[in-house]
Write a protein that holds these residues in place. Sequence first.
Motif, PDB file in Angstrom:
ATOM      1  N   PRO A   1       0.824  -1.216   0.000  1.00 35.30           N
ATOM      2  CA  PRO A   1       0.000   0.000   0.000  1.00 35.30           C
ATOM      3  C   PRO A   1       0.853   1.259   0.000  1.00 35.30           C
ATOM      4  N   THR A   2       0.233   2.373  -0.314  1.00 33.87           N
ATOM      5  CA  THR A   2       0.891   3.659  -0.137  1.00 33.87           C
ATOM      6  C   THR A   2       0.968   3.962   1.353  1.00 33.87           C
ATOM      7  N   THR A   3       1.791   4.917   1.721  1.00 33.52           N
ATOM      8  CA  THR A   3       1.907   5.301   3.134  1.00 33.52           C
ATOM      9  C   THR A   3       0.560   5.730   3.690  1.00 33.52           C
ATOM     10  N   GLU A   4      -0.224   6.443   2.894  1.00 35.49           N
ATOM     11  CA  GLU A   4      -1.527   6.936   3.339  1.00 35.49           C
ATOM     12  C   GLU A   4      -2.520   5.797   3.600  1.00 35.49           C
ATOM     13  N   ASN A   5      -2.381   4.714   2.865  1.00 35.41           N
ATOM     14  CA  ASN A   5      -3.342   3.602   2.981  1.00 35.41           C
ATOM     15  C   ASN A   5      -2.831   2.446   3.844  1.00 35.41           C
TER      16      ASN A   5
ATOM     17  N   ALA B   1      -3.632  -2.657   6.546  1.00 32.92           N
ATOM     18  CA  ALA B   1      -3.284  -3.594   7.619  1.00 32.92           C
ATOM     19  C   ALA B   1      -4.537  -4.116   8.308  1.00 32.92           C
ATOM     20  N   LEU B   2      -5.511  -3.255   8.549  1.00 32.01           N
ATOM     21  CA  LEU B   2      -6.758  -3.692   9.183  1.00 32.01           C
ATOM     22  C   LEU B   2      -7.540  -4.632   8.264  1.00 32.01           C
ATOM     23  N   ILE B   3      -7.545  -4.358   6.978  1.00 33.01           N
ATOM     24  CA  ILE B   3      -8.218  -5.241   6.024  1.00 33.01           C
ATOM     25  C   ILE B   3      -7.552  -6.624   6.005  1.00 33.01           C
ATOM     26  N   CYS B   4      -6.219  -6.643   6.005  1.00 32.03           N
ATOM     27  CA  CYS B   4      -5.498  -7.922   6.015  1.00 32.03           C
ATOM     28  C   CYS B   4      -5.777  -8.694   7.301  1.00 32.03           C
ATOM     29  N   ASP B   5      -5.787  -7.992   8.422  1.00 28.65           N
ATOM     30  CA  ASP B   5      -6.107  -8.627   9.699  1.00 28.65           C
ATOM     31  C   ASP B   5      -7.500  -9.226   9.645  1.00 28.65           C
TER      32      ASP B   5
ATOM     33  N   LEU C   1       1.766  -9.575   6.907  1.00 32.04           N
ATOM     34  CA  LEU C   1       2.917  -8.691   7.054  1.00 32.04           C
ATOM     35  C   LEU C   1       2.645  -7.461   6.208  1.00 32.04           C
ATOM     36  N   CYS C   2       2.695  -6.282   6.856  1.00 31.47           N
ATOM     37  CA  CYS C   2       2.432  -5.036   6.140  1.00 31.47           C
ATOM     38  C   CYS C   2       3.458  -4.005   6.583  1.00 31.47           C
ATOM     39  N   ILE C   3       4.523  -3.848   5.803  1.00 30.94           N
ATOM     40  CA  ILE C   3       5.531  -2.827   6.068  1.00 30.94           C
ATOM     41  C   ILE C   3       5.826  -2.118   4.750  1.00 30.94           C
TER      42      ILE C   3
ATOM     43  N   GLY D   1       1.960   2.733  16.990  1.00 29.61           N
ATOM     44  CA  GLY D   1       1.263   3.633  16.080  1.00 29.61           C
ATOM     45  C   GLY D   1       2.118   4.823  15.693  1.00 29.61           C
ATOM     46  N   ALA D   2       2.769   5.448  16.687  1.00 28.67           N
ATOM     47  CA  ALA D   2       3.582   6.632  16.411  1.00 28.67           C
ATOM     48  C   ALA D   2       4.742   6.311  15.474  1.00 28.67           C
ATOM     49  N   LEU D   3       5.333   5.129  15.617  1.00 31.48           N
ATOM     50  CA  LEU D   3       6.437   4.743  14.727  1.00 31.48           C
ATOM     51  C   LEU D   3       5.973   4.628  13.274  1.00 31.48           C
ATOM     52  N   LYS D   4       4.691   4.290  13.096  1.00 37.79           N
ATOM     53  CA  LYS D   4       4.142   4.167  11.742  1.00 37.79           C
ATOM     54  C   LYS D   4       3.443   5.442  11.279  1.00 37.79           C
ATOM     55  N   GLY D   5       3.313   6.413  12.192  1.00 42.73           N
ATOM     56  CA  GLY D   5       2.750   7.693  11.784  1.00 42.73           C
ATOM     57  C   GLY D   5       1.274   7.874  12.029  1.00 42.73           C
ATOM     58  N   TYR D   6       0.678   7.088  12.932  1.00 46.03           N
ATOM     59  CA  TYR D   6      -0.732   7.290  13.260  1.00 46.03           C
ATOM     60  C   TYR D   6      -0.955   7.179  14.760  1.00 46.03           C
TER      61      TYR D   6
END
Length: 429
Positions: A265-269, A274-278, A310-312, A379-384
């Motif tokens: 995904p893009t950074t924005e998505n 990740a929630l969809i994959c979960d 895995l979503c990175i 969350g903060a490490l990933k930007g949210y």
Amino acid sequence: MNETTIQALRTAAQCETIQLENGMTVLVKPMEGYRDVHVICGTRFGSADCKFEMNGVQHTLPAGVAHFLEHKMFESEEGDAFAQYAAVGASANAYTSFDKTCYLFSTTCGVEKALDILLKLVSRGYFTKETVEKEQGIIGQEIKMYDDSPEWRMMFSLLQSMYHNHPVKDDIAGSEESIAQITPEMLYECVKAFYSPANLVLAAAGNISKQQILDAIERAGLTHEKPNVKKLPIQEPFETVCKYREFEMSVSKPMLGVGYKEVPPTTENQLKTALICDMLSELVCGAMTPFYRELYDSGLAGADFSGEFLCIENALCLMFCGETDQPEKVRELLQQEIDRLRCDGVNEELFMLCKNQMYGGLVCELDSTSGTAGALCAGALKGYTLYDEMSCLVNLTVQDIDSALQTMLLEENSVSVVIRPESEEEQDD
């Protein structure tokens, strides 16, 4: 979302957030009535970060450097940080994943002293040729231990079947050959690049105040100059490496793994993806699904059969693994179930059950100091923020899942790995 739900989310996710002049992000959630404190400090440096440019100079790292550095950061000229933590009544740990390294402690007393130990630990390194060589032997033994874990071998066999170049295909700890290339100079360069305050997130929860954190940071003198660091992209074709692998290990039953390589995904998505994959991993073969019950009740698969993802950055995949006496049959049934969901659509009642389960898991995390601090830091490490995550989950719809299924979990993008029990001759040897 209605106004009541929005307010409940904001209250649950509320914390004090400070962006310091040195670039460090600090998140503090005082929790009334709790005696303990949990603090975690994370850096955006994981095993997949093997190529970067610092101040115009390019660096390529062997596999396992981030994990190796995690071990070595506990050593200093003053001694071992674990012993220092124990002396002030705190318990400590650390871990490395594909995209981050985190250091943490829990305590009910001596918070200021424990904070001083943590901040000193993450702000400087002490490496010599002798100590690095000693650690190479220790981590070499750890690598051998993980090689004996069928679950670990299964995950990396799937990743190696999917990815040509992306470092997720390499063991987080590296190999004995790769860690033999690590030098003190290499570790110092990584500390300079990735352990500067601007790359750190510190999250604390429990019986603690914002001022205690700020005072500790001031005592630590974290005013390092921020280096100009840029992670370099990895060129990864979308095609998989190979469709099928099989090998033997000391297991009582065969194990099946099925992996699906997806478009990152893009950074924005990234959060929504990740929630969809979960959600997909639960809707395909989670314990609440009829398909899981069918596999389990018929004896086709064990209770451990489940999905993960895995979503990175630049890597996205889903994996389904577990024990089965009939791996070929289960592989076929799994794809049939995915194709059925794609054709018929996801059952809305099951979707809501899974969604509520995921939401309940997020809320339950906030009942503990460790869960709260860990969620804030991750969350903060990933930007949210925590609120972003909860809000995104609440707004997730069954239509989002149905839409994702049209382009994800396609058989042409899948790989399979089977681990079979060792033959009797090999066991005798």
